[in-house]
Motif scaffolding. Sequence first.
Motif: not given
Length: 1033
Positions: A875-892, A924-930
């Motif tokens: 589950p590492l890969g999908p979990t990392l992508l989920a964390l990545l999407g949440s993190y880049y939500f803030f960074k965008t 698309l702007n708000t949730f682009g990372a997810q």
Amino acid sequence: MEDGEPQPSASKDLKTENERLAVQFKAQHGLVVAFFVLLLVFHALGIYLFCSGFLLSRLVLQDRSECAIPPVELHNGYTAGSVDRGCWHPKSFDKAVVIIVDALRYDFTVPFQPRPGDEQPHHFHNALPFLYETSVQQPQNAFLRPFIADPPTTTLQRLKGLTTGTLPTFIDAGSNFAGTAIDEDNLVEQLFKAGKRVVHLGDDTWQSLFPGYFEPNLTKPYDSFNVWDLHTVDNGVNEHLFPLLEPSMQGRWDVIFGHYLGVDHAGHRYGPDHPAMTDKLRQMDDIFRRIIDKLDDQTLLVVMGDHGMDVKGDHGGESDDEVEAALWMYSKRGVFGRGNGIPVEPPASAKERPVGQIDLVPTLALMLGLQIPFNNLGQPIEEAFVGSHGKDYANLAKVSRITAAQIHRYQGEYARARGLDESATSTTSILWREADEQYSLVHSTKHVTSDAADIKAYNAYVAYQAENLRICRSLWARFDLVSMAMGIAVLLGGLAIIAIYAHGIAADRSTLTPLLLGWGAAGTGAGAIIGAAVGLIPDVSLAQTFSFGAAIGGIVATLVGLWSARQVLKVPVPRTFWAGLCMLVTLMLCIGFAANSFTIWEDEQLLFLLTTFGVLMLGSSLGQSDPDDRLLGAANAVSFLAATRLSSLSRLCREEQMPYCRSTYYASATSSTSASWQLVIPFAVALILPSAIKHFFMRTRNYNGSAIIWIGVALRIGLVLVAGFWVLDAADDGEWFPHLSKDSLKTSRVLVAQAVLALAFAAGYATYIWASPLLTVKTEEAKPEPAPASRPLDPTDPNSDIFTPLNSSPQPRSRLIIFGYANTHGTRYFLLPCAWILALQLVQKPMGQGTLALCMISILNILEIIDANGLRRSPLGPTLLALLGSYYFFKTGHQAALASIQWESAFVPLKTIQYPWSPIMVALNTFGAQILCAIAVPAISMWKVQPKQPGLLGHVAGAMATYILFYAAIAVATVVEAAWLRRHLMLYRVFMPRMLMSITALLLVDFVGALIALVGVRFSMVSVGEVFGWPGT
């Protein structure tokens, strides 16, 4: 026939088998997609049930106040019923001009006062001095006070409060961009029924709220949502307002509502601290000076803001800057006054002597001779009724009594309609009796009453109104716990299904999915029928029972289907280090959202978690036995850490993080535009991102065919066009080319954006759907064997016979070398994220483009690390992508707050608002990372696997289920915590926005995962299968 060539019959059988397996795959794939759509339905129904109980609503009474029926007996022999004299009280004015300056914050209207840390005035200071000056120089003609809005501070809800006198609820907030007609008593309806000619100019929201009430030949509405347009609405209002003020037009109207939007749009586009804001405020100042020159003595002028704006120019929440608007009233007759001890100078800040926005309703109604709307909760504004000398407390007590009596009448009707017992309103009943007794005592004496007695009666009615307002707030904060519990139960059931599907099945998921889908669909249908039948019972909500029946029926049936396949089930608990770590991190986040400080600083928590994962992956990669895996994994882990840390430089701070956070996403903390140097970022992305993606494709020899066309050419051209778009936008903002009209720049910008979207979706999807596997096949010719040499049988005998040996060994054959074979599936599928990244980049601002490009590179890093460490099934890969999407939500440039939504993205490819395209652009702007991470999830299972990998579709489905599981767990946690903390002080400021973000993200990743990512898998796998065949052949 030569050896090694297949027999015709064998070749035909192989082709037939491949065709059969292709049909079987397509059928399985369609059922997998349908199963994930069913999960989306479960989540949507659960969220609907919870929100219908959690998002507050109130019972709207249809009662109307009547001119001839006052709420209490009128004293001094005044007879109710005459609109000409005044329904319940003598009117002060025949006509009114009501000007709404959208987002007119109070500190825009008062002189700048230096404070520690803020010694210099900003662009929004001292640009609108007229309101303050007239209030000081002509106190009998004008007054200025802070005008406090009730959150949510969105225009539609504020207009409802300003015309009905009641409080907004969050069901209203959900309809901010799809306003429906107000169906309760309100000022506009009262004016219309009284025969007044009402004109509206400006913001078209009024037309949806009050259809049919305005003079059709004089009313001019304008589109309100184009926040990039600062002038069209304001110029249009001016164009039609000033002719109406001419003496020749005085007989054609009684009340004008003019709604200016330029100040609000300047805030949204640039932020308040920008020269454009100075220009708009100065324009408003000039407009007000011109208006009063044209007024007569019988016309009241009201200027107000419907809400304020935060430091970036946004609004919607409940921060001080967002709720602190301004109210200014003016009349050429000296009718306004100040009570004892109140200075003529307006308050220096909005914290001093504020007036609620609902107080405007009874004030305006009584001054124009109308009856007070039935549902009003406001009280009269003191300056309007205390007399020009500030001594008429008898009149002030009189209007306060009338207003309080109407509130008392409303309270009684509401209590009866809701079936409330006396204890719910006991305190207000006592205060009402005390106030009424005090007023009766004053007016029953034969002697002349003193000001002190009138003041005491007035204060008693004010105390009653304040307590009644407090009671109403508590009554309307009543949650439907049954509906909330239903929603939570459905979400928990959906979470259980996803957890078992992702980690509790020991067989190929794609073969088990048809069984689960069949049970689930049947259960949903049966449950919907039962729920609809129960909903026919009187006093039972049909929508509630239908939704709950359908959802819970489908969930229970799906679990029954799982039980029938229990021989291949296992308990979904972590069995490896990485699985345990992923579960621990998810649980930590779920628990952490119960703390407001954790939620406020979520972006920093995610940075810490991703950095931790990066360090652990680096350590794991260095521990690999294979040198190539060790080097590859370590290099990508370092790249992942570098990208994560670099992206952390992009930051948008929320109000609660101040002063420990410094925003860098925009030009400054008080701006909503990008800095000039940030325009370099899109060009850097256009240069670097395609080359970075090319590097990953080159490593596995897959940079061939369509990859060269899309990544090397189309993507790079598209990103250059994106950079050009934002240069045009900056040129428009900064007026770099004054000789060019703004319309020309806007048209050019829109055409560029539309070209980029056409390239991304039309050309990108065409490339993706029709592309062959990204392979290169080369033929390596075999070197011919040398001809055998003849030799004498006896080398010592010159006359010996010559021996010529025959070459009986087979001649060497040429070889076919397939470059890219090892990563056929992964690179072929990754063309889909490469198409979407172009569209997502377009709607991000320059700083967001840089961080989203880093997100794309981090995704590729994760794919390589997963392969190097052999963690494809983890589950590492999908979990990392989920964390990545949440993190880049803030960074965008986003936060879990309504005010951080970048509404202007709705107009990136459009000149005006168009449904559904404008909301889609905002999403698309708000949730682009997810969205990007969700589309990348299938690549985890497909990266560097054999072309004929067995069970690949099931692995992809498992990875997608794990990704959705993370968001479902966060959604369930935030929903439960919001329900538990529903009386918490920070509910509406912290917990509820985070809950709304969670459920929106869950629905979005459900939709994208099923209908974009998994549907995209079909084209990729069919493409590979047509070349290499299917597993089992």
